[in-house]
Each structure stands twice: as C-alpha cells, then as structure tokens.
Design a protein around this motif. Sequence first.
Motif, PDB file in Angstrom:
ATOM      1  N   ASP A 245       0.853  -1.188   0.000  1.00  0.00           N
ATOM      2  CA  ASP A 245       0.000   0.000   0.000  1.00  0.00           C
ATOM      3  C   ASP A 245       0.888   1.238   0.000  1.00  0.00           C
ATOM      4  OD1 ASP A 245       0.741   0.596   2.744  1.00  0.00           O
ATOM      5  OD2 ASP A 245      -0.705  -0.927   3.381  1.00  0.00           O
ATOM      6  N   CYS A 246       0.263   2.393  -0.006  1.00  0.00           N
ATOM      7  CA  CYS A 246       1.042   3.626  -0.148  1.00  0.00           C
ATOM      8  C   CYS A 246       1.684   4.102   1.148  1.00  0.00           C
ATOM      9  CB  CYS A 246       0.178   4.726  -0.759  1.00  0.00           C
ATOM     10  SG  CYS A 246       0.004   4.554  -2.549  1.00  0.00           S
ATOM     11  N   SER A 247       1.597   3.289   2.212  1.00  0.00           N
ATOM     12  CA  SER A 247       2.376   3.608   3.410  1.00  0.00           C
ATOM     13  C   SER A 247       3.845   3.261   3.199  1.00  0.00           C
ATOM     14  CB  SER A 247       1.833   2.840   4.621  1.00  0.00           C
ATOM     15  OG  SER A 247       2.091   1.448   4.509  1.00  0.00           O
ATOM     16  N   THR A 248       4.142   2.487   2.147  1.00  0.00           N
ATOM     17  CA  THR A 248       5.536   2.167   1.838  1.00  0.00           C
ATOM     18  C   THR A 248       5.897   2.642   0.436  1.00  0.00           C
ATOM     19  OG1 THR A 248       5.028  -0.056   0.978  1.00  0.00           O
ATOM     20  CG2 THR A 248       5.455   0.124   3.334  1.00  0.00           C
ATOM     21  N   THR A 249       5.690   3.926   0.192  1.00  0.00           N
ATOM     22  CA  THR A 249       6.162   4.545  -1.052  1.00  0.00           C
ATOM     23  C   THR A 249       7.040   5.744  -0.686  1.00  0.00           C
ATOM     24  OG1 THR A 249       4.091   5.824  -1.174  1.00  0.00           O
ATOM     25  CG2 THR A 249       4.207   3.783  -2.462  1.00  0.00           C
ATOM     26  N   PRO A 250       8.162   5.481  -0.006  1.00  0.00           N
ATOM     27  CA  PRO A 250       8.954   6.584   0.533  1.00  0.00           C
ATOM     28  C   PRO A 250       9.807   7.285  -0.520  1.00  0.00           C
ATOM     29  CG  PRO A 250      10.065   4.524   0.954  1.00  0.00           C
ATOM     30  CD  PRO A 250       8.753   4.167   0.311  1.00  0.00           C
ATOM     31  N   VAL A 251      10.117   8.521  -0.244  1.00  0.00           N
ATOM     32  CA  VAL A 251      11.130   9.281  -0.974  1.00  0.00           C
ATOM     33  C   VAL A 251      12.062   9.867   0.079  1.00  0.00           C
ATOM     34  CG1 VAL A 251      11.597  11.289  -2.419  1.00  0.00           C
ATOM     35  CG2 VAL A 251       9.678   9.780  -2.981  1.00  0.00           C
ATOM     36  N   TYR A 252      13.340   9.530   0.001  1.00  0.00           N
ATOM     37  CA  TYR A 252      14.312   9.923   1.026  1.00  0.00           C
ATOM     38  C   TYR A 252      15.150  11.103   0.540  1.00  0.00           C
ATOM     39  CZ  TYR A 252      13.057   5.443   3.050  1.00  0.00           C
ATOM     40  OH  TYR A 252      12.357   4.389   3.578  1.00  0.00           O
ATOM     41  N   ASP A 253      15.308  12.078   1.421  1.00  0.00           N
ATOM     42  CA  ASP A 253      16.114  13.258   1.118  1.00  0.00           C
ATOM     43  C   ASP A 253      17.571  12.933   1.414  1.00  0.00           C
ATOM     44  OD1 ASP A 253      16.864  15.766   0.412  1.00  0.00           O
ATOM     45  OD2 ASP A 253      15.728  16.814   1.965  1.00  0.00           O
ATOM     46  N   THR A 254      18.392  12.835   0.381  1.00  0.00           N
ATOM     47  CA  THR A 254      19.813  12.521   0.541  1.00  0.00           C
ATOM     48  C   THR A 254      20.636  13.717   0.045  1.00  0.00           C
ATOM     49  OG1 THR A 254      20.386  11.619  -1.641  1.00  0.00           O
ATOM     50  CG2 THR A 254      19.145  10.179  -0.143  1.00  0.00           C
ATOM     51  N   PRO A 255      21.925  13.746   0.364  1.00  0.00           N
ATOM     52  CA  PRO A 255      22.763  14.847  -0.148  1.00  0.00           C
ATOM     53  C   PRO A 255      22.858  14.877  -1.665  1.00  0.00           C
ATOM     54  CG  PRO A 255      23.850  13.700   1.673  1.00  0.00           C
ATOM     55  CD  PRO A 255      22.660  12.880   1.299  1.00  0.00           C
ATOM     56  N   TYR A 256      22.472  13.799  -2.318  1.00  0.00           N
ATOM     57  CA  TYR A 256      22.611  13.703  -3.769  1.00  0.00           C
ATOM     58  C   TYR A 256      21.296  13.926  -4.504  1.00  0.00           C
ATOM     59  CZ  TYR A 256      26.712  11.403  -1.912  1.00  0.00           C
ATOM     60  OH  TYR A 256      27.846  11.126  -1.189  1.00  0.00           O
ATOM     61  N   GLY A 257      20.222  14.017  -3.755  1.00  0.00           N
ATOM     62  CA  GLY A 257      18.908  14.183  -4.353  1.00  0.00           C
ATOM     63  C   GLY A 257      17.886  13.331  -3.639  1.00  0.00           C
ATOM     64  N   LYS A 258      16.637  13.553  -3.946  1.00  0.00           N
ATOM     65  CA  LYS A 258      15.552  12.809  -3.302  1.00  0.00           C
ATOM     66  C   LYS A 258      15.380  11.465  -4.001  1.00  0.00           C
ATOM     67  CE  LYS A 258      13.216  16.896  -1.536  1.00  0.00           C
ATOM     68  NZ  LYS A 258      11.969  17.705  -1.493  1.00  0.00           N
ATOM     69  N   LEU A 259      15.485  10.402  -3.203  1.00  0.00           N
ATOM     70  CA  LEU A 259      15.629   9.043  -3.714  1.00  0.00           C
ATOM     71  C   LEU A 259      14.394   8.202  -3.425  1.00  0.00           C
ATOM     72  CD1 LEU A 259      17.575   6.734  -4.763  1.00  0.00           C
ATOM     73  CD2 LEU A 259      18.252   6.464  -2.360  1.00  0.00           C
ATOM     74  N   GLY A 260      13.902   7.508  -4.433  1.00  0.00           N
ATOM     75  CA  GLY A 260      12.768   6.613  -4.242  1.00  0.00           C
ATOM     76  C   GLY A 260      12.764   5.522  -5.291  1.00  0.00           C
ATOM     77  N   SER A 261      11.769   4.654  -5.223  1.00  0.00           N
ATOM     78  CA  SER A 261      11.736   3.529  -6.156  1.00  0.00           C
ATOM     79  C   SER A 261      10.302   3.116  -6.469  1.00  0.00           C
ATOM     80  CB  SER A 261      12.489   2.328  -5.559  1.00  0.00           C
ATOM     81  OG  SER A 261      12.489   1.234  -6.456  1.00  0.00           O
ATOM     82  N   VAL A 262      10.108   2.708  -7.708  1.00  0.00           N
ATOM     83  CA  VAL A 262       8.857   2.115  -8.178  1.00  0.00           C
ATOM     84  C   VAL A 262       9.244   0.846  -8.926  1.00  0.00           C
ATOM     85  CG1 VAL A 262       6.801   2.448  -9.599  1.00  0.00           C
ATOM     86  CG2 VAL A 262       7.765   4.373  -8.338  1.00  0.00           C
ATOM     87  N   ILE A 263       8.537  -0.252  -8.672  1.00  0.00           N
ATOM     88  CA  ILE A 263       8.984  -1.572  -9.128  1.00  0.00           C
ATOM     89  C   ILE A 263       8.259  -2.017 -10.398  1.00  0.00           C
ATOM     90  CG2 ILE A 263       9.184  -4.006  -8.498  1.00  0.00           C
ATOM     91  CD1 ILE A 263       9.157  -3.104  -5.542  1.00  0.00           C
ATOM     92  N   CYS A 264       9.023  -2.399 -11.395  1.00  0.00           N
ATOM     93  CA  CYS A 264       8.551  -3.112 -12.584  1.00  0.00           C
ATOM     94  C   CYS A 264       7.339  -2.400 -13.208  1.00  0.00           C
ATOM     95  CB  CYS A 264       8.255  -4.568 -12.217  1.00  0.00           C
ATOM     96  SG  CYS A 264       8.225  -5.703 -13.626  1.00  0.00           S
ATOM     97  N   TRP A 265       6.251  -3.146 -13.418  1.00  0.00           N
ATOM     98  CA  TRP A 265       5.119  -2.562 -14.142  1.00  0.00           C
ATOM     99  C   TRP A 265       4.295  -1.592 -13.298  1.00  0.00           C
ATOM    100  CZ3 TRP A 265       2.552  -6.524 -17.999  1.00  0.00           C
ATOM    101  CH2 TRP A 265       3.440  -6.730 -19.059  1.00  0.00           C
ATOM    102  N   GLU A 266       4.640  -1.394 -12.045  1.00  0.00           N
ATOM    103  CA  GLU A 266       4.070  -0.248 -11.309  1.00  0.00           C
ATOM    104  C   GLU A 266       4.374   1.038 -12.068  1.00  0.00           C
ATOM    105  OE1 GLU A 266       4.202  -1.017  -6.548  1.00  0.00           O
ATOM    106  OE2 GLU A 266       6.066  -0.380  -7.496  1.00  0.00           O
ATOM    107  N   ASN A 267       5.487   1.040 -12.797  1.00  0.00           N
ATOM    108  CA  ASN A 267       5.891   2.236 -13.534  1.00  0.00           C
ATOM    109  C   ASN A 267       4.916   2.587 -14.656  1.00  0.00           C
ATOM    110  OD1 ASN A 267       8.726   3.134 -12.543  1.00  0.00           O
ATOM    111  ND2 ASN A 267       8.828   0.898 -12.616  1.00  0.00           N
TER     112      ASN A 267
END
Length: 247
Positions: free
Chosen positions: A55-77
């Motif tokens: 569910d969308c409780s685990t769709t994080p975007v993390y603020d890192t020194p290199y940019g905001k980092l996140g992930s979407v898997i396979c055909w979710e894209n």
Amino acid sequence: MAAKYKVYLVTGAIEREGYTLYCSVLFFDPEGNYLGKHRKIMPTYWERLVWGFGDCSTTPVYDTPYGKLGSVICWENRMPLLRTSMYAKGIEIYCAPTADSGDTWVSTMTHVAMEGGCYVLSPIQFCRRKDYPSPPKYLYSPSEEFVIPDSDSIIWAGGSVIISPHGEILAGPNYDGEGLFTADLDVRGEIPKAKFMFDVVGHYSRADILNLTVDNRPLVPVTFTSSPCKSKYRDDELDMETLSLAN
C-alpha cells in the motif's frame, strides 16, 4: 555492502510478513543503516498468485545529499497515478528495477524521466538458464522445450539504463551480460531546467479540475480500537467456565 562502499544502496528483496510474501525494495544509507522499504502495490500478472499487495504507506522518498531518492517496481511504472504521487513527493533519483527486458521498456523509462523531470535508473536482471536450479526441481515455464537445462541460454536479456530528466540516455541499455556502469547526475543543474519547462505537479498541473488523493495509511485487515480486556481466567479456564454455565 552499503557501509563497505559508502553508498546509498537500493536493492530488491522478497519480504515475508506473517505468511504473506511481498516484492520489495530496501533502502540503506552509506553507514549501512536500514532506511525503509517499498512494497510493490500491484504484483504483475501471475505474480499475484504468490505475492501480496503493498500500500502507499511504503512509497517513501528519502532526502539525501545527492537528491531525493525513491523507487517504483517493474510494471508499477506503468501506473500513472502512482507515478504522479512520487512526483508530488519530489523524487529526483527514480529507481525502477524490473524484469522487463522488452523492446518498449527503454521508451517507458524515457517517458517517466521526462514526465517527472527526474533521473531514472532502471536495473534489469540478466540471467541464463544455468543460474536456476536444474529440472525437475525448477522448470522454466511449463516446459523446458525452448531452453537447455544448465546451459548458457539467456532467460532475461537485461537492458539496464540510466536516463536524464531531458530523456537523454546516459548509460546503457546493456544487453551484453552482467555489468556495472555509472553516470554523472547533475541533480541541482538539470532537474530545475527540466521542471522549468514541464512540472506535472506544479505549474503544468490543473488542480482546479484534475487532482489526486492518496491514502498513505497502512491498510490492514484487522484494526483494534482499544486494548484487550484483561481477565483473571486463562483462555482454557474461561472456556470451561462458559461451558459449565451453558449446561
């Protein structure tokens, strides 16, 4: 590994909670600390026979020194509403691991990069038949007629790629086998240029007529609204007492 090489690590895993399996991505910081996870919200095709739904409780975007980092898997894209929710979180380094080595995947990733104004990193697995257990322990597809067990027959052809916010391919696609490649990401320079032209959740949106509401609460089948009552009886004693009263 993240701590050893001092990198932010985004890696896939099959996660189990209780008796349910999830296709997940795990995030680690350069000290090796676990940051969190993304569970695939929609398993693809026959995966639904095996994996649970995130569910969308685990769709994080993390603020890192290199940019905001996140992930979407396979055909979710391919799910435009999920992509839009990630854009709204400000994702800049968009990781898209997949098993899709088809001809159209690079086009999909190029669209995501330009639509989201972000860098897209899409690692795609490269596997040969010999990388899997031999029959009868493991059969590739219903039969082995198209591949030779324990051979160099290619099962997944790869195609990993890195794409800029302008749709430029910076590295890959790699179909030559297992490999490691890199690209310089100018997050502070190129993303603002891309967003200046097209910001799908900013100046190029029409929130007055088109909007999206995301439920980011953990969705669980049972919710307890109060603490269980404490009893002076054990469960078996309570059952016997109830039985005696009923008789």
